[in-house]
Write an enzyme that holds these catalytic residues in place. Sequence first.
Site, PDB file in Angstrom:
ATOM      1  N   ASP A   2       0.834  -1.198   0.000  1.00  0.00           N
ATOM      2  CA  ASP A   2       0.000   0.000   0.000  1.00  0.00           C
ATOM      3  C   ASP A   2       0.871   1.250   0.000  1.00  0.00           C
ATOM      4  O   ASP A   2       1.843   1.340   0.741  1.00  0.00           O
ATOM      5  CB  ASP A   2      -0.894  -0.017   1.241  1.00  0.00           C
ATOM      6  CG  ASP A   2      -2.102   0.854   1.097  1.00  0.00           C
ATOM      7  OD1 ASP A   2      -2.350   1.365  -0.007  1.00  0.00           O
ATOM      8  OD2 ASP A   2      -2.813   1.032   2.089  1.00  0.00           O
ATOM      9  N   LYS A   3       0.517   2.198  -0.822  1.00  0.00           N
ATOM     10  CA  LYS A   3       1.166   3.506  -0.900  1.00  0.00           C
ATOM     11  C   LYS A   3       2.583   3.455  -1.456  1.00  0.00           C
ATOM     12  O   LYS A   3       3.393   4.321  -1.179  1.00  0.00           O
ATOM     13  CB  LYS A   3       1.145   4.204   0.458  1.00  0.00           C
ATOM     14  CG  LYS A   3      -0.249   4.452   0.979  1.00  0.00           C
ATOM     15  CD  LYS A   3      -0.216   5.161   2.305  1.00  0.00           C
ATOM     16  CE  LYS A   3      -1.630   5.304   2.849  1.00  0.00           C
ATOM     17  NZ  LYS A   3      -1.650   5.912   4.155  1.00  0.00           N
ATOM     18  N   ASP A   4       2.917   2.442  -2.246  1.00  0.00           N
ATOM     19  CA  ASP A   4       4.191   2.449  -2.962  1.00  0.00           C
ATOM     20  C   ASP A   4       4.132   3.519  -4.038  1.00  0.00           C
ATOM     21  O   ASP A   4       3.069   3.980  -4.418  1.00  0.00           O
ATOM     22  CB  ASP A   4       4.456   1.097  -3.624  1.00  0.00           C
ATOM     23  CG  ASP A   4       5.014   0.080  -2.644  1.00  0.00           C
ATOM     24  OD1 ASP A   4       5.380   0.475  -1.526  1.00  0.00           O
ATOM     25  OD2 ASP A   4       5.074  -1.097  -3.006  1.00  0.00           O
ATOM     26  N   ILE A   5       5.275   3.899  -4.558  1.00  0.00           N
ATOM     27  CA  ILE A   5       5.339   4.918  -5.607  1.00  0.00           C
ATOM     28  C   ILE A   5       5.958   4.296  -6.846  1.00  0.00           C
ATOM     29  O   ILE A   5       6.928   3.555  -6.762  1.00  0.00           O
ATOM     30  CB  ILE A   5       6.182   6.127  -5.151  1.00  0.00           C
ATOM     31  CG1 ILE A   5       5.510   6.818  -3.972  1.00  0.00           C
ATOM     32  CG2 ILE A   5       6.389   7.097  -6.303  1.00  0.00           C
ATOM     33  CD1 ILE A   5       6.346   7.929  -3.372  1.00  0.00           C
TER      34      ILE A   5
END
Length: 81
Positions: A2-5
């Site tokens: 979750d919330k990787d770029i």
Amino acid sequence: WDKDIMLIRLNKPVSYSEHIAPLSLPSSPPIVGSVCRPHCANINLLDYEVCRTAHPQFRLPATSRILCAGVLEGGIDTCHR
């Protein structure tokens, strides 16, 4: 997960909104190879539920904030070229 770029190249411009905005990157990024290893691959964006069904062993969280991308047959994704 979750919330990787990640960076994606779009086929056409987008309008900024509540969910689409520029991201400020650090002025002193880590040295490539120390904590990050850039990869480039042509992959497909997939429906999130398709990924959850195809890979139950990963126990992906029930969130829509994850971008599901890769090749269902395997071999090409964010970790493999």
